[in-house]
Design a protein around this motif. Structure first.
Motif, PDB file in Angstrom:
ATOM      1  N   THR A 300      -4.434   9.339  -5.531  1.00 59.03           N
ATOM      2  CA  THR A 300      -4.778   7.985  -5.433  1.00 59.03           C
ATOM      3  C   THR A 300      -3.657   7.174  -4.639  1.00 59.03           C
ATOM      4  O   THR A 300      -3.745   6.593  -3.901  1.00 59.03           O
ATOM      5  N   ILE A 301      -2.756   7.225  -5.574  1.00 56.86           N
ATOM      6  CA  ILE A 301      -1.257   6.580  -5.113  1.00 56.86           C
ATOM      7  C   ILE A 301      -0.797   7.016  -3.822  1.00 56.86           C
ATOM      8  O   ILE A 301      -0.473   6.348  -2.851  1.00 56.86           O
ATOM      9  N   LYS A 302      -0.840   8.193  -3.666  1.00 53.67           N
ATOM     10  CA  LYS A 302      -0.399   9.022  -2.276  1.00 53.67           C
ATOM     11  C   LYS A 302      -1.097   8.233  -1.258  1.00 53.67           C
ATOM     12  O   LYS A 302      -0.838   8.212  -0.017  1.00 53.67           O
ATOM     13  N   GLN A 303      -2.528   8.186  -1.418  1.00 56.56           N
ATOM     14  CA  GLN A 303      -3.506   7.636  -0.229  1.00 56.56           C
ATOM     15  C   GLN A 303      -3.084   6.445  -0.289  1.00 56.56           C
ATOM     16  O   GLN A 303      -3.161   5.886   1.091  1.00 56.56           O
ATOM     17  N   PHE A 304      -2.901   5.300  -1.112  1.00 63.33           N
ATOM     18  CA  PHE A 304      -2.353   4.206  -1.058  1.00 63.33           C
ATOM     19  C   PHE A 304      -1.008   3.927  -0.030  1.00 63.33           C
ATOM     20  O   PHE A 304      -0.874   3.231   0.750  1.00 63.33           O
ATOM     21  N   ILE A 305      -0.093   4.885  -0.266  1.00 63.64           N
ATOM     22  CA  ILE A 305       1.149   4.891   0.329  1.00 63.64           C
ATOM     23  C   ILE A 305       0.727   5.513   2.071  1.00 63.64           C
ATOM     24  O   ILE A 305       1.382   4.486   2.725  1.00 63.64           O
ATOM     25  N   GLU A 306       0.102   6.240   2.279  1.00 62.34           N
ATOM     26  CA  GLU A 306      -0.192   6.610   3.453  1.00 62.34           C
ATOM     27  C   GLU A 306      -1.077   5.496   4.222  1.00 62.34           C
ATOM     28  O   GLU A 306      -0.858   5.138   5.469  1.00 62.34           O
ATOM     29  N   GLN A 307      -1.872   4.776   3.373  1.00 62.51           N
ATOM     30  CA  GLN A 307      -2.500   3.603   4.158  1.00 62.51           C
ATOM     31  C   GLN A 307      -1.618   2.583   4.573  1.00 62.51           C
ATOM     32  O   GLN A 307      -1.743   2.156   5.709  1.00 62.51           O
ATOM     33  N   ILE A 308      -0.778   2.111   3.730  1.00 63.55           N
ATOM     34  CA  ILE A 308       0.115   1.062   4.000  1.00 63.55           C
ATOM     35  C   ILE A 308       1.378   1.623   5.041  1.00 63.55           C
ATOM     36  O   ILE A 308       1.973   0.859   5.837  1.00 63.55           O
ATOM     37  N   LYS A 309       1.563   2.796   4.971  1.00 64.60           N
ATOM     38  CA  LYS A 309       2.592   3.239   6.178  1.00 64.60           C
ATOM     39  C   LYS A 309       2.108   3.095   7.613  1.00 64.60           C
ATOM     40  O   LYS A 309       2.717   2.955   8.521  1.00 64.60           O
ATOM     41  N   LYS A 310       0.604   3.306   7.450  1.00 64.18           N
ATOM     42  CA  LYS A 310       0.041   2.991   9.176  1.00 64.18           C
ATOM     43  C   LYS A 310       0.357   1.713   9.790  1.00 64.18           C
ATOM     44  O   LYS A 310       0.320   0.641   9.173  1.00 64.18           O
TER      45      LYS A 310
END
Length: 310
Positions: A300-310
């Motif tokens: 879940t945290i990795k998904q959060f990081i990937e979302q805000i990297k975009k």
């Protein structure tokens, strides 16, 4: 001796500004765990209100994320939440509003603030979430409750991590428009303090907290649940005379801080996994891992990081 040092620190805080980072804030919160809740709240307020603006800025970018090692529904979590309310109040104070932090644990707002120069007041509530938290719903944001808590005040302001607001459509956006609840964020507060935005006889900041009413006038019924934060971002940038490119650059820098924090929280769970693997009975280990859902939290945290990297 430890008790004397704690109270001596508070005494000194009346005369000088303290230095504090996020780790030190957590230490301060832990020192209050054995105290009565109101006494603990008062102690935290004395400490946080004595900080310099530079330290407030460091804490604001961190406070919206509850550390994963804080136990759910623990005294530490409750005090962490209260510290976030106090930090929100301190940020408003830095913007030259008169603020009061309410210590009652009841169905009411946590902060009341009013302008020294202009005829308006507001109630405020701070929000912090774990990066591993999923399935947030409208009740988690308490938007409709804030309409009730406003009472005789003019505005009701929610300080929430910007990237924890729903990405697309949500009932909270409709509720905010219907009730003129300000969906503010820690990121906004960071920018305002960093830019030195303060209220004065010639500078009225009330439009910062009135955005839901402004946007509601331009929103059709069919789009009432749509995410309006991008429009709000543009409006806030205009209100404080900040170029939109600079506004975006602030968010880019805050994203980097959040990503760094995300990896810190992942490290905690990875260490927990390694610790559990040292246990003797394999079946017990597997069952414990499954019950703690550590891999799921990391994902879940990795998904959060990937979302805000975009």
């Amino acid at each position: 001796m430890a008790g004397f040092l704690r109270y001596f620190r508070i005494f000194v805080a009346n005369f000088i500004n303290l230095d504090m980072n996020f780790t030190e804030l957590r230490t301060e919160i832990n020192s209050c765990i054995t105290l009565d809740f109101q006494e603990a709240s008062s102690k935290l307020q004395q400490t946080i209100f004595s900080l310099r603006k530079a330290d407030i800025l460091k804490l604001i970018v961190e406070i919206g994320t509850i550390p994963e090692d804080i136990a759910h529904d623990s005294t530490e979590e409750k005090l962490y939440t209260k510290a976030s309310d106090i930090l929100f109040a301190k940020a408003l104070q830095e913007m030259n509003l008169e603020v009061k932090v309410l210590t009652q644990r009841a169905d009411c707002a946590d902060i009341v603030a009013q302008s020294h120069y202009h005829n308006y007041s507001l109630v405020g509530d701070a929000k912090a979430f774990r990066l591993s938290r999923t399935a947030k719903n409208a009740k988690d944001f308490k938007v409709t409750s804030m309409a009730h808590w406003r009472g005789d005040c003019d505005y009701s302001v929610l300080a929430c991590p910007y990237y924890q607001y729903p990405k697309s459509s949500s009932q909270i956006y409709k509720d905010a428009l219907d009730n003129n609840i300000s969906l503010f964020s820690w990121e906004y507060l960071y920018m305002l303090l960093k830019e030195g935005v303060v209220e004065s006889p010639s500078q009225n900041l009330k439009e910062l907290f009135n955005q839901s009413a402004v946007i509601a006038n331009k929103t059709s019924v069919g789009n009432a649940k749509a995410n309006f934060l991008l429009e709000q971002n543009k409006n806030i940038a205009d209100i404080i005379n900040m170029p939109h490119s600079k506004f975006i650059s602030y968010f880019d820098s805050i994203k980097k801080m959040l990503i760094k924090r995300g990896y810190t929280e992942i490290s905690y769970y990875e260490n927990e996994i390694n610790r559990v693997k040292q246990l003797n009975r394999e079946d017990a280990i597997n069952e414990l891992l499954m019950s703690m859902k550590l891999d799921s939290k990391i994902s879940t945290i990795k998904q959060f990081i990937e979302q805000i990297k975009k």
